[in-house]
Design a protein around this motif. Structure first.
Motif, PDB file in Angstrom:
ATOM      1  N   ASN A  59     -17.456   6.360 -32.318  1.00 19.05           N
ATOM      2  CA  ASN A  59     -17.581   7.045 -30.751  1.00 19.05           C
ATOM      3  C   ASN A  59     -17.777   6.054 -29.837  1.00 19.05           C
ATOM      4  O   ASN A  59     -18.744   5.239 -29.679  1.00 19.05           O
ATOM      5  N   PRO A  60     -16.662   5.830 -29.017  1.00 15.80           N
ATOM      6  CA  PRO A  60     -16.710   5.040 -27.882  1.00 15.80           C
ATOM      7  C   PRO A  60     -17.945   5.092 -27.078  1.00 15.80           C
ATOM      8  O   PRO A  60     -18.187   4.152 -26.249  1.00 15.80           O
ATOM      9  N   GLN A  61     -18.505   6.206 -26.801  1.00 13.66           N
ATOM     10  CA  GLN A  61     -19.373   6.658 -25.707  1.00 13.66           C
ATOM     11  C   GLN A  61     -20.662   5.918 -26.276  1.00 13.66           C
ATOM     12  O   GLN A  61     -21.381   5.748 -25.352  1.00 13.66           O
ATOM     13  N   LEU A  62     -20.833   5.589 -27.477  1.00 10.71           N
ATOM     14  CA  LEU A  62     -22.097   5.145 -28.082  1.00 10.71           C
ATOM     15  C   LEU A  62     -22.257   3.568 -27.774  1.00 10.71           C
ATOM     16  O   LEU A  62     -23.278   3.119 -28.320  1.00 10.71           O
ATOM     17  N   GLN A  63     -20.961   3.204 -27.517  1.00 11.33           N
ATOM     18  CA  GLN A  63     -20.970   1.440 -27.702  1.00 11.33           C
ATOM     19  C   GLN A  63     -21.998   0.811 -26.856  1.00 11.33           C
ATOM     20  O   GLN A  63     -22.305  -0.390 -27.029  1.00 11.33           O
ATOM     21  N   SER A  64     -22.026   1.422 -25.717  1.00  8.78           N
ATOM     22  CA  SER A  64     -23.113   0.689 -24.526  1.00  8.78           C
ATOM     23  C   SER A  64     -24.511   0.612 -25.256  1.00  8.78           C
ATOM     24  O   SER A  64     -25.230  -0.458 -25.190  1.00  8.78           O
ATOM     25  N   ILE A  65     -24.815   1.774 -26.149  1.00  5.58           N
ATOM     26  CA  ILE A  65     -26.402   1.796 -26.532  1.00  5.58           C
ATOM     27  C   ILE A  65     -26.294   0.590 -27.766  1.00  5.58           C
ATOM     28  O   ILE A  65     -26.970  -0.234 -28.018  1.00  5.58           O
ATOM     29  N   TYR A  66     -25.127   0.586 -28.510  1.00  7.39           N
ATOM     30  CA  TYR A  66     -25.133  -0.064 -29.569  1.00  7.39           C
ATOM     31  C   TYR A  66     -25.145  -1.588 -29.051  1.00  7.39           C
ATOM     32  O   TYR A  66     -25.725  -2.419 -30.206  1.00  7.39           O
ATOM     33  N   LYS A  67     -24.299  -1.916 -28.179  1.00 10.20           N
ATOM     34  CA  LYS A  67     -24.196  -3.329 -27.823  1.00 10.20           C
ATOM     35  C   LYS A  67     -25.658  -3.642 -27.287  1.00 10.20           C
ATOM     36  O   LYS A  67     -25.747  -4.952 -27.203  1.00 10.20           O
ATOM     37  N   SER A  68     -26.203  -2.998 -26.896  1.00 14.68           N
ATOM     38  CA  SER A  68     -27.769  -3.316 -26.444  1.00 14.68           C
ATOM     39  C   SER A  68     -28.544  -3.731 -27.513  1.00 14.68           C
ATOM     40  O   SER A  68     -29.567  -4.340 -27.223  1.00 14.68           O
ATOM     41  N   VAL A  69     -28.477  -3.212 -28.545  1.00 17.01           N
ATOM     42  CA  VAL A  69     -29.290  -3.374 -29.909  1.00 17.01           C
ATOM     43  C   VAL A  69     -28.715  -4.452 -30.928  1.00 17.01           C
ATOM     44  O   VAL A  69     -29.366  -5.281 -31.441  1.00 17.01           O
ATOM     45  N   PHE A  70     -27.394  -4.377 -31.008  1.00 19.81           N
ATOM     46  CA  PHE A  70     -26.630  -4.882 -31.896  1.00 19.81           C
ATOM     47  C   PHE A  70     -25.846  -5.965 -31.364  1.00 19.81           C
ATOM     48  O   PHE A  70     -25.204  -5.801 -30.183  1.00 19.81           O
ATOM     49  N   ASP A  71     -25.614  -7.284 -31.876  1.00 24.22           N
ATOM     50  CA  ASP A  71     -24.358  -8.236 -31.572  1.00 24.22           C
ATOM     51  C   ASP A  71     -23.114  -7.809 -32.130  1.00 24.22           C
ATOM     52  O   ASP A  71     -23.286  -7.224 -33.385  1.00 24.22           O
ATOM     53  N   GLN A  72     -21.983  -8.229 -31.488  1.00 28.95           N
ATOM     54  CA  GLN A  72     -20.810  -8.038 -31.984  1.00 28.95           C
ATOM     55  C   GLN A  72     -20.468  -9.515 -32.568  1.00 28.95           C
ATOM     56  O   GLN A  72     -20.771 -10.292 -32.087  1.00 28.95           O
ATOM     57  N   TYR A  73     -19.486  -9.529 -33.451  1.00 26.23           N
ATOM     58  CA  TYR A  73     -18.977 -10.881 -33.844  1.00 26.23           C
ATOM     59  C   TYR A  73     -18.395 -11.567 -32.594  1.00 26.23           C
ATOM     60  O   TYR A  73     -18.701 -12.730 -32.522  1.00 26.23           O
ATOM     61  N   ILE A  74     -17.617 -10.851 -31.804  1.00 20.97           N
ATOM     62  CA  ILE A  74     -17.012 -11.508 -30.465  1.00 20.97           C
ATOM     63  C   ILE A  74     -17.354 -10.581 -29.493  1.00 20.97           C
ATOM     64  O   ILE A  74     -17.358  -9.293 -29.477  1.00 20.97           O
ATOM     65  N   ASP A  75     -17.559 -11.032 -28.212  1.00 25.00           N
ATOM     66  CA  ASP A  75     -18.142 -10.257 -27.265  1.00 25.00           C
ATOM     67  C   ASP A  75     -16.803 -10.041 -26.162  1.00 25.00           C
ATOM     68  O   ASP A  75     -15.872 -10.695 -26.373  1.00 25.00           O
ATOM     69  N   GLN A  76     -17.160  -9.248 -24.927  1.00 24.54           N
ATOM     70  CA  GLN A  76     -16.102  -8.977 -24.204  1.00 24.54           C
ATOM     71  C   GLN A  76     -16.794  -9.494 -22.603  1.00 24.54           C
ATOM     72  O   GLN A  76     -18.080  -9.118 -22.565  1.00 24.54           O
ATOM     73  N   ASN A  77     -15.975  -9.860 -21.599  1.00 27.83           N
ATOM     74  CA  ASN A  77     -16.247  -9.824 -20.311  1.00 27.83           C
ATOM     75  C   ASN A  77     -15.823  -8.738 -19.660  1.00 27.83           C
ATOM     76  O   ASN A  77     -15.079  -7.830 -20.127  1.00 27.83           O
ATOM     77  N   PRO A  78     -16.393  -8.681 -18.326  1.00 25.59           N
ATOM     78  CA  PRO A  78     -16.144  -6.958 -17.821  1.00 25.59           C
ATOM     79  C   PRO A  78     -14.391  -6.862 -17.525  1.00 25.59           C
ATOM     80  O   PRO A  78     -14.242  -5.494 -17.525  1.00 25.59           O
ATOM     81  N   ASP A  79     -13.680  -7.785 -17.717  1.00 24.02           N
ATOM     82  CA  ASP A  79     -12.249  -7.674 -17.326  1.00 24.02           C
ATOM     83  C   ASP A  79     -11.555  -7.318 -18.727  1.00 24.02           C
ATOM     84  O   ASP A  79     -10.275  -7.438 -18.920  1.00 24.02           O
ATOM     85  N   LEU A  80     -12.412  -7.245 -19.990  1.00 24.70           N
ATOM     86  CA  LEU A  80     -11.763  -6.821 -21.305  1.00 24.70           C
ATOM     87  C   LEU A  80     -11.307  -8.565 -21.980  1.00 24.70           C
ATOM     88  O   LEU A  80     -11.057  -8.332 -23.232  1.00 24.70           O
ATOM     89  N   SER A  81     -11.422  -9.324 -21.251  1.00 22.24           N
ATOM     90  CA  SER A  81     -11.116 -10.667 -22.036  1.00 22.24           C
ATOM     91  C   SER A  81     -12.381 -10.910 -23.081  1.00 22.24           C
ATOM     92  O   SER A  81     -13.467 -10.467 -23.057  1.00 22.24           O
ATOM     93  N   PHE A  82     -12.078 -11.814 -23.907  1.00 23.38           N
ATOM     94  CA  PHE A  82     -13.140 -11.880 -25.123  1.00 23.38           C
ATOM     95  C   PHE A  82     -13.905 -13.406 -25.000  1.00 23.38           C
ATOM     96  O   PHE A  82     -13.500 -14.283 -24.119  1.00 23.38           O
TER      97      PHE A  82
END
Lengths: 513, 335
Positions: A59-82
């Motif tokens: 669910n894309p709408q939950l990703q903000s909360i997940y990203k606050s608690v969990f790390d991703q392997y790779i992160d993103q900048n505000p402009d979608l770059s990695f």
């Protein structure tokens, strides 16, 4: 005697009501407005915490909360770059048969234990295990395996090449959870008390109501500027507006544009609108009358995207002509499909249709699921009617859309919102238009023949050029009707430094007072 | 109501529940919306989809699924929520008290409102208080509960920001409850800060639910009292020199209660049904709010569990109404 008693009763009642009102309406502990805290009136609630498996994980709408608690392997900048997440380095070997990754040194789980390369491999293996319930286990995560660890370096063998493998490490299900903790508490225990390595720790979670987060002192990116964050799950837009207007929340989103315009000018509040990685589109199905190219092309030329955005969305949208947004890797601004109702009439006339003898079809849409969805479709039906297409609107729930799409039994036209927060063409044009994909609606050999080889294309520049060619071919043949890029309205308290993300993330650790 | 008739009612509720179980199960699988179709990500393969169907037991025929469900149900297992990944019974047990507490407060407000307005209108029959109450009742009846909720949010949340409009209690208030009955528990513990916070949060949703019930109940009570006022025993009371107030309250009111209780009881089922939308609007974490999420996510085990719970609540409520009816009308105690 009775009169006196009644008067006494009245006085007593008035006094009781006054005392009760004073007592009840006296101010109590308030979180919003405190500079150490941030309260967000969020539009969806968290049903489940495991960010890698089950319904919530995609669910894309939950990703903000997940990203606050969990790390991703790779992160993103505000402009979608990695940018680096828990991996500081990643890539393929020359012939793209192997992958390599470097795990960030010194990163810790929220219980203070060090994150090891073995932990990362455990997560990758779990994601690819069909029994784990990861919804994209097979296509993405199982495409690389046989991982080997050497210090904080990991190498893996490519089982089936997929160009966006690393992009998925910043996308849906691309999160890490602590193996030692998960194995200790089990699936249900993890849902009750989740743990990750992200900027915030779950302090208190009231299912269906709110989650309170506390800054993670072990976070590798430094302790967030705001110590306490509350995501209130305010699913009703009117309630979200009331939350921000009353000062009970510091930030809200997903509100009607009319309300956004009103609130952004209010004293003490500020507004930000950002084009996000969601594309409003109309799927065309390869059934009558859209097997006739003239009808399809007429349906596309008859739609005035600018008018839809300007009049119905109050300018909050970016007209699009392909399924690639400007921030996506394979966006080609030269692909344009003109708004030309006269051309549409001529095309329909070639097939024997006219406004007095219209071609009939059904168009499906949700109502209230997306901003102005039904109104947009009503306007399009009106535009079509003028050129000789008579469309009947069929309103359904989004759940029915998913079911019909999976069965490939949608109506000839169906409105939808396609999200792709990593911007790779495979994850928009690819899955939306490739016949064998469970998400595609248009299913013809010519297009599949063009798309098919691109999945395995190892040369990145050739791959992107290939997708641009596919987008042009789709536009020329009117296999889909892209409409506009969605815009996210965010209202926040003045003084809050808010960073908008094209990926539509609301990330408290990037904010400050 | 005798013990035998109560037992008979309880036994009769078993086939009712079984009927609900079957209809609920079949209906949910017939209506559009496949939970797996909602779950598959952009890169999902047919194998991924089949695998998910297997995990959630949706790869079997409806008949097989029902037999499995029935077996689990009889052993007290309602399955695992697809969206929340938790035991359905545990989820319902966690949320049911929240809704019950809200419903009880709403019912309490309703009863006070019904009795207060009904008696007031009867005492001042034909004068301005009665007219005012009639106008109020007519207006309130015309507005559904969820609209009251939105109106209250506008008034008390925005225009005169004096009441909380979201959740169950202030997030800054620390409370470590033993039960989910926060309001009653905080009162029982004598924790007035917490009690106040919870009471403030429950008032607007409860009032939204109570208003339509008050409107209907007050009108009925008023007309029932007026009917009773024409009875011989009232004439006798007048002859004895009782005041008008005393006649209404002590003579007519108890006898006017029976039809009011019957109708109010039926309306209470609507009140409980109304919690679904009202909880959603106020972000109140009850069963109704969870029901909407379950429907949006096509969470079949959870929807089934919630519908069954509502069915049980309605059955229990109906039995309670019958018991109250028998209590108020002695002639029925010996039926």
């Amino acid at each position: 005697m009775e009169i006196i008693a009644t008067k006494g009763l009245k006085k007593c009642l008035v006094a009781t009501v006054a005392v009760a009102a004073t007592y009840l309406t006296a101010p109590s502990g308030v979180i919003a407005g405190d500079k150490d805290s941030l309260t967000i009136a969020y539009h969806v609630s968290v049903p489940a915490w495991d960010p890698t498996t089950g319904l919530s994980s995609v669910n894309p709408q939950l990703q903000s909360i997940y990203k606050s608690v969990f790390d991703q392997y790779i992160d993103q900048n505000p402009d979608l770059s990695f940018k680096p997440g828990l991996l500081t380095d990643w890539g393929w070997n020359e012939d793209r048969t192997k992958v390599h990754m470097t795990v960030r040194s010194g990163a810790k789980w929220q219980d203070g234990k060090t994150i090891t390369a073995q932990d990362v491999v455990w997560n990758l293996n779990r994601a690819s295990d069909p029994a784990s319930g990861n919804p994209v286990a097979g296509f993405i995560w199982a495409s690389v395996g046989d991982f080997e660890v050497n210090g904080n370096k990991i190498t893996g063998t490519v089982k089936s090449y997929t160009a966006d493998y690393f992009k998925w490490m910043a996308f849906l299900t691309g999160y890490l959870i602590p193996p030692h903790y998960y194995e200790e508490v089990g699936k249900e225990g993890f849902e009750k008390k989740p743990m990750g390595s992200g900027p915030y720790m779950v302090d208190k979670f009231e299912r269906g109501s709110y989650v309170r987060l506390k800054a993670n002192p072990y976070y590798w990116g430094g302790k967030p500027a705001i110590e306490n964050v509350v995501f209130k799950f305010v699913t009703n837009p009117a309630s979200r507006i009331a939350e921000i207007e009353s000062g009970s929340s510091d930030l809200t989103l997903n509100i009607p544009f009319e309300e956004y315009d009103r609130l952004k000018d209010k004293s003490g509040l500020a507004g930000v609108t950002t084009p996000v990685s969601d594309i409003a589109m109309i799927f065309f199905n390869d059934v009558e009358p859209f097997l006739d190219a003239n009808v399809r092309k007429a349906a596309v030329h008859a739609v005035d995207r600018n008018a839809l955005v300007d009049r119905l969305l109050k300018g909050y949208g970016v007209p699009l002509h392909t399924l690639e947004a400007p921030e996506y890797t394979a966006y080609d601004p030269s692909i344009k499909v003109a708004y030309d109702p006269e051309l549409a009439k001529k095309l329909l006339a070639k097939s024997g249709f006219s406004p007095s003898n219209p071609v009939e079809l059904t168009i499906q849409t949700t109502r209230g699921y997306l901003p102005k969805d039904y109104e947009i479709i009503q306007a399009i039906v009106g535009m079509w009617r003028k050129v000789g297409i008579e469309a009947k609107i069929d309103v359904y729930e989004v759940a029915k859309h998913y079911e019909l799409r999976a069965q490939d039994t949608l109506a000839p036209a169906a409105f939808y919102n396609w999200g792709n927060s990593v911007g790779d063409p495979q994850d928009s044009t690819g899955h939306a238009m490739f016949g064998p994909s469970p998400h595609s609606v248009w299913d013809t050999d010519d297009l599949d023949g063009m798309i098919g080889p691109l999945w395995g294309e190892r040369d990145e520049s050739r791959r992107i050029a290939g997708w641009k060619k596919v987008s042009r071919y789709i536009a020329d043949n009117a296999y889909v009707l892209p409409l506009y890029q969605q815009v996210q309205p965010v209202i926040h308290r003045s003084g809050l430094a808010f960073t908008p993300y094209v990926s539509n993330f609301i990330l408290p650790h990037t904010m400050g007072w | 109501m005798t013990a035998a008739s109560l037992l008979r009612r309880l036994l009769l509720s078993v086939p009712t529940l079984f009927g609900v179980l079957i209809i609920n199960f079949v209906l949910l699988r017939v209506v559009p919306g496949d939970p797996i179709a909602m779950m598959i990500g952009p890169g999902a393969t047919p194998e991924d989809i089949q695998n998910l169907r297997q995990i959630y037991g949706l790869d079997k025929s409806i008949y097989q699924q029902f037999l499995l469900y029935l077996g689990d149900f009889l052993s007290g297992d309602l399955g695992t929520s697809i969206s929340m990944r938790q035991d359905v019974v545990e989820l319902i047990v966690g949320r049911l008290p929240v809704t019950l507490e809200l419903a009880l407060v709403a019912i309490a407000i309703s009863l006070v409102g019904i009795v207060g307005l009904g008696i007031t209108a009867s005492i001042w029959k034909g004068r301005w208080p009665e007219v005012l109450i009639d106008v109020f009742s007519g207006f309130v009846q015309a507005v559904p509960d969820f609209l009251w909720a939105l109106l209250f949010i506008l008034i008390f949340g925005v225009l005169w920001a004096s009441m909380p409009i979201f959740g169950r209690m202030d997030l800054a208030v620390e409370f470590d409850p033993l039960t989910q009955f926060y309001l009653f528990e905080s009162l029982f513990r004598g924790d007035l800060v917490v009690f106040r916070s919870i009471l403030m949060h429950i008032l607007l949703p409860a009032l939204s639910l109570a208003l339509p019930l008050i409107a209907i109940g007050a009108r009925l009570l008023k007309s029932s009292i007026n009917e009773s006022m024409a009875q011989d025993y009232v004439q006798l009371a007048r002859v004895k020199g009782f005041s008008h107030f005393r006649i209404v309250v002590s003579q007519a009111f108890p006898n006017a209660l029976i039809p009011t209780v019957t109708l109010t009881g039926v309306q209470m089922t609507f009140l409980i049904g109304g919690t679904v939308l009202v909880e959603r609007i106020f972000g109140y974490p009850g069963l109704g709010n969870m029901a909407i999420d379950a429907v949006i996510n096509r969470d079949l085990p959870l929807i089934q569990g919630i519908v069954l719970t509502f069915a049980v609540m309605f059955i229990v409520l109906n039995i309670l109404i019958d018991m109250t009816y028998a209590f108020l009308n002695p002639r029925l105690r010996h039926d």
